[in-house]
Design a protein around this motif. Sequence first.
Motif, PDB file in Angstrom:
ATOM      1  N   LYS A 125       0.100   2.286   9.225  1.00 18.11           N
ATOM      2  CA  LYS A 125      -0.006   2.717  10.258  1.00 18.11           C
ATOM      3  C   LYS A 125       0.362   3.437  11.286  1.00 18.11           C
ATOM      4  CE  LYS A 125       5.156   2.367  11.952  1.00 18.11           C
ATOM      5  NZ  LYS A 125       5.886   3.538  12.875  1.00 18.11           N
ATOM      6  N   GLY A 126       0.125   3.294  12.488  1.00 19.95           N
ATOM      7  CA  GLY A 126       0.029   3.872  14.018  1.00 19.95           C
ATOM      8  C   GLY A 126      -1.442   4.125  14.182  1.00 19.95           C
ATOM      9  N   ILE A 127      -2.550   2.395  14.240  1.00 17.01           N
ATOM     10  CA  ILE A 127      -4.010   2.338  14.544  1.00 17.01           C
ATOM     11  C   ILE A 127      -3.872   2.078  15.561  1.00 17.01           C
ATOM     12  CG2 ILE A 127      -5.969   1.323  13.589  1.00 17.01           C
ATOM     13  CD1 ILE A 127      -5.273   2.963  11.764  1.00 17.01           C
ATOM     14  N   SER A 128      -4.731   2.380  16.389  1.00 20.56           N
ATOM     15  CA  SER A 128      -5.351   1.971  17.890  1.00 20.56           C
ATOM     16  C   SER A 128      -6.632   1.530  18.178  1.00 20.56           C
ATOM     17  CB  SER A 128      -5.062   3.167  19.200  1.00 20.56           C
ATOM     18  OG  SER A 128      -3.557   3.321  19.592  1.00 20.56           O
ATOM     19  N   VAL A 129      -7.238   2.098  17.217  1.00 26.37           N
ATOM     20  CA  VAL A 129      -8.497   1.084  17.547  1.00 26.37           C
ATOM     21  C   VAL A 129      -9.476   1.060  16.718  1.00 26.37           C
ATOM     22  CG1 VAL A 129      -9.066   3.458  18.984  1.00 26.37           C
ATOM     23  CG2 VAL A 129      -9.893   3.406  16.702  1.00 26.37           C
ATOM     24  N   PRO A 130     -11.207   0.033  16.788  1.00 28.78           N
ATOM     25  CA  PRO A 130     -11.129  -1.108  15.636  1.00 28.78           C
ATOM     26  C   PRO A 130     -12.207  -0.222  14.659  1.00 28.78           C
ATOM     27  CG  PRO A 130     -11.620  -1.814  17.917  1.00 28.78           C
ATOM     28  CD  PRO A 130     -11.005  -0.379  18.713  1.00 28.78           C
ATOM     29  N   GLU A 131     -12.474   1.184  15.269  1.00 34.28           N
ATOM     30  CA  GLU A 131     -12.607   1.838  14.254  1.00 34.28           C
ATOM     31  C   GLU A 131     -12.294   1.994  12.984  1.00 34.28           C
ATOM     32  OE1 GLU A 131     -13.016   2.001  17.290  1.00 34.28           O
ATOM     33  OE2 GLU A 131     -14.014   4.007  17.890  1.00 34.28           O
ATOM     34  N   ASP A 132     -10.904   2.220  12.956  1.00 36.67           N
ATOM     35  CA  ASP A 132      -9.714   3.187  12.441  1.00 36.67           C
ATOM     36  C   ASP A 132      -9.144   2.148  11.596  1.00 36.67           C
ATOM     37  OD1 ASP A 132     -10.205   5.516  13.168  1.00 36.67           O
ATOM     38  OD2 ASP A 132      -9.017   5.745  14.760  1.00 36.67           O
ATOM     39  N   ALA A 133      -9.460   0.857  11.978  1.00 37.72           N
ATOM     40  CA  ALA A 133      -9.435  -0.865  11.060  1.00 37.72           C
ATOM     41  C   ALA A 133     -10.329  -0.617  10.072  1.00 37.72           C
ATOM     42  CB  ALA A 133      -8.561  -1.304  12.299  1.00 37.72           C
ATOM     43  N   ILE A 134     -11.860  -0.840  10.902  1.00 36.89           N
ATOM     44  CA  ILE A 134     -12.246  -1.233   9.945  1.00 36.89           C
ATOM     45  C   ILE A 134     -12.865   0.111   8.680  1.00 36.89           C
ATOM     46  CG2 ILE A 134     -15.506  -0.849   9.640  1.00 36.89           C
ATOM     47  CD1 ILE A 134     -15.297  -2.531  12.809  1.00 36.89           C
ATOM     48  N   THR A 135     -12.631   1.053   8.831  1.00 39.12           N
ATOM     49  CA  THR A 135     -12.181   2.182   7.607  1.00 39.12           C
ATOM     50  C   THR A 135     -10.720   1.483   6.879  1.00 39.12           C
ATOM     51  OG1 THR A 135     -12.728   4.374   9.191  1.00 39.12           O
ATOM     52  CG2 THR A 135     -11.969   5.018   6.980  1.00 39.12           C
ATOM     53  N   VAL A 144      -8.426  -4.892  17.407  1.00 40.94           N
ATOM     54  CA  VAL A 144      -8.417  -4.264  16.346  1.00 40.94           C
ATOM     55  C   VAL A 144      -8.016  -5.694  15.641  1.00 40.94           C
ATOM     56  CG1 VAL A 144      -6.460  -3.921  14.212  1.00 40.94           C
ATOM     57  CG2 VAL A 144      -7.388  -2.191  16.762  1.00 40.94           C
ATOM     58  N   VAL A 145      -7.781  -7.053  15.399  1.00 37.14           N
ATOM     59  CA  VAL A 145      -8.283  -7.790  15.337  1.00 37.14           C
ATOM     60  C   VAL A 145      -9.334  -8.587  14.914  1.00 37.14           C
ATOM     61  CG1 VAL A 145      -7.568 -10.466  15.412  1.00 37.14           C
ATOM     62  CG2 VAL A 145      -5.376  -8.912  16.030  1.00 37.14           C
ATOM     63  N   ASP A 146      -9.741  -8.219  16.388  1.00 36.35           N
ATOM     64  CA  ASP A 146     -11.370  -8.819  16.141  1.00 36.35           C
ATOM     65  C   ASP A 146     -12.390  -8.274  15.216  1.00 36.35           C
ATOM     66  OD1 ASP A 146     -10.993 -10.599  18.454  1.00 36.35           O
ATOM     67  OD2 ASP A 146     -11.580  -9.829  20.065  1.00 36.35           O
ATOM     68  N   ALA A 147     -11.691  -6.806  14.965  1.00 36.44           N
ATOM     69  CA  ALA A 147     -12.335  -5.814  14.126  1.00 36.44           C
ATOM     70  C   ALA A 147     -12.518  -6.295  12.885  1.00 36.44           C
ATOM     71  CB  ALA A 147     -12.724  -4.566  14.452  1.00 36.44           C
ATOM     72  N   ALA A 148     -11.557  -6.383  12.000  1.00 36.56           N
ATOM     73  CA  ALA A 148     -10.959  -6.042  10.733  1.00 36.56           C
ATOM     74  C   ALA A 148      -9.450  -6.968  10.541  1.00 36.56           C
ATOM     75  CB  ALA A 148     -10.421  -5.406  10.644  1.00 36.56           C
ATOM     76  N   GLY A 149      -9.145  -8.455  12.051  1.00 35.76           N
ATOM     77  CA  GLY A 149      -8.602  -9.568  11.119  1.00 35.76           C
ATOM     78  C   GLY A 149      -8.679 -10.006  10.202  1.00 35.76           C
ATOM     79  N   SER A 150     -10.222 -10.049   9.179  1.00 35.58           N
ATOM     80  CA  SER A 150     -10.025 -11.190   8.635  1.00 35.58           C
ATOM     81  C   SER A 150     -10.318 -10.371   7.494  1.00 35.58           C
ATOM     82  CB  SER A 150     -11.935 -12.028   8.946  1.00 35.58           C
ATOM     83  OG  SER A 150     -12.719 -10.640   8.830  1.00 35.58           O
TER      84      SER A 150
END
Length: 386
Positions: A260-270, A302-308
């Motif tokens: 919880k607390g993600i704002s940017v795609p890079e962190d979602a990918i991590t 975030v969805v585009d980077a890691a939604g799948s």
Amino acid sequence: MEQMAAIDRAYNVADIAAIARRRLPPGLYDFIDRGAEDEVTRRENSESIKRILIRQRVGIDTSMRDITTQIGSVVQSMPIGLAVTGMVGLLHYKGEQAMASAAASAGVPYTLGSGNFAGMAECKEICGDLLWRQLYPCRTEALLQHHLGIARDAGVNNLVITLDSPQTGNREYMLRNGFMPGMLNRNAIREMLSRPGWLMRAIVPYYLHEGGLPEMVDLPDDIRGRFGDRKVPPNPPADDYSWDTIRRIRRDWKGRLVIKGISVPEDAITAADIGCDGVIVSNHGGRSLDGCIPSMSALPGVVDAAGSRLDVMVDGGFTRGSDVLKAIALGAKCVWLGRATTFGLVAAGQAGVERVLEIFRSEISRAMAMMGATSVAELNRDFLQL
Ligand SMILES: Cc1cc2nc3c(=O)[nH]c(=O)nc-3n(C[C@H](O)[C@H](O)[C@H](O)COP(=O)(O)O)c2cc1C
């Protein structure tokens, strides 16, 4: 009785917030409502939702529309959940149990925070698989293992780790109004005495039934005690964690792990690379880092980077069913509500939270029909004008 009548005449979340404002000492209302510093992110959270418009499709039979959704193996009656809101046990007598019961009766998830007054086992009994558990990164490995053990023993599957607050947000209004643990000032006491109804409902029952303010449970014995007990050391947020901490938790926690607390795609990918199951795009409701990207603006990236690879969820500023549908159309699986349900709790306990959920249910269903969608799964960006 009077509480029930007021809540029945509340037709939207703003009405319920207005009831909560009348009932609570002003400083406690601020504790729920306000954000950090200049409150830019707090405001933008809601305004960025309103700037997205719906492309209304007509001529579609929506009479069989389905607003249920599924996260992991658990089906929920609609795509919203009760976000973690700490300290609710001090806003209303047995506030966490009331939140848990309202969530269970509406068929949506409830997230119990750390520093909880209601035991996890008790909440699990109420919510079953709809109970989620939130933790902050712990200051010691022993404390972390203690919390993981309790969650495991209670049979909780979804563990949420909040990463956006290595420091407590700079909430200057709390310094002024004195509603802070350990620094209750004269103003706070005057404000509490000015709301005898709230005192009688929220605080006095603890003294009558439990002999004092409630105990923070599920903690190791050496830091366990009643709220405000000077023997209990304050537990400031840890700021020495990193993604390695999450890697270790991932190794030890066999259930679902959500950041919880993600704002940017890079962190979602991590988070996805580490093997997390989901992320909540969130900035703590604008209560932590002011000036950071509002949730709804952060969501599409975030969805585009890691939604799948991840269940992407979101919170921050949602007050209408149509707000929720916009987030789902952008790719979120679930929208979590913080202030809205907390205001419901203050307005009328469990019945107030149920009222908020009922309002969202009817708004979601009505808006879905009017935008021409027959199921949550069908929503996509074609329904939006971005
Ligand atoms: C009174 C209150 C207490 C909160 N406590 C916590 C907490 O202990 N842990 C956490 O991760 N987030 C906490 N939050 C943030 C919420 O989980 C959520 O991110 C935020 O409230 C969503 O925005 P909204 O209030 O506009 O719906 C709290 C929010 C409120 C309003």
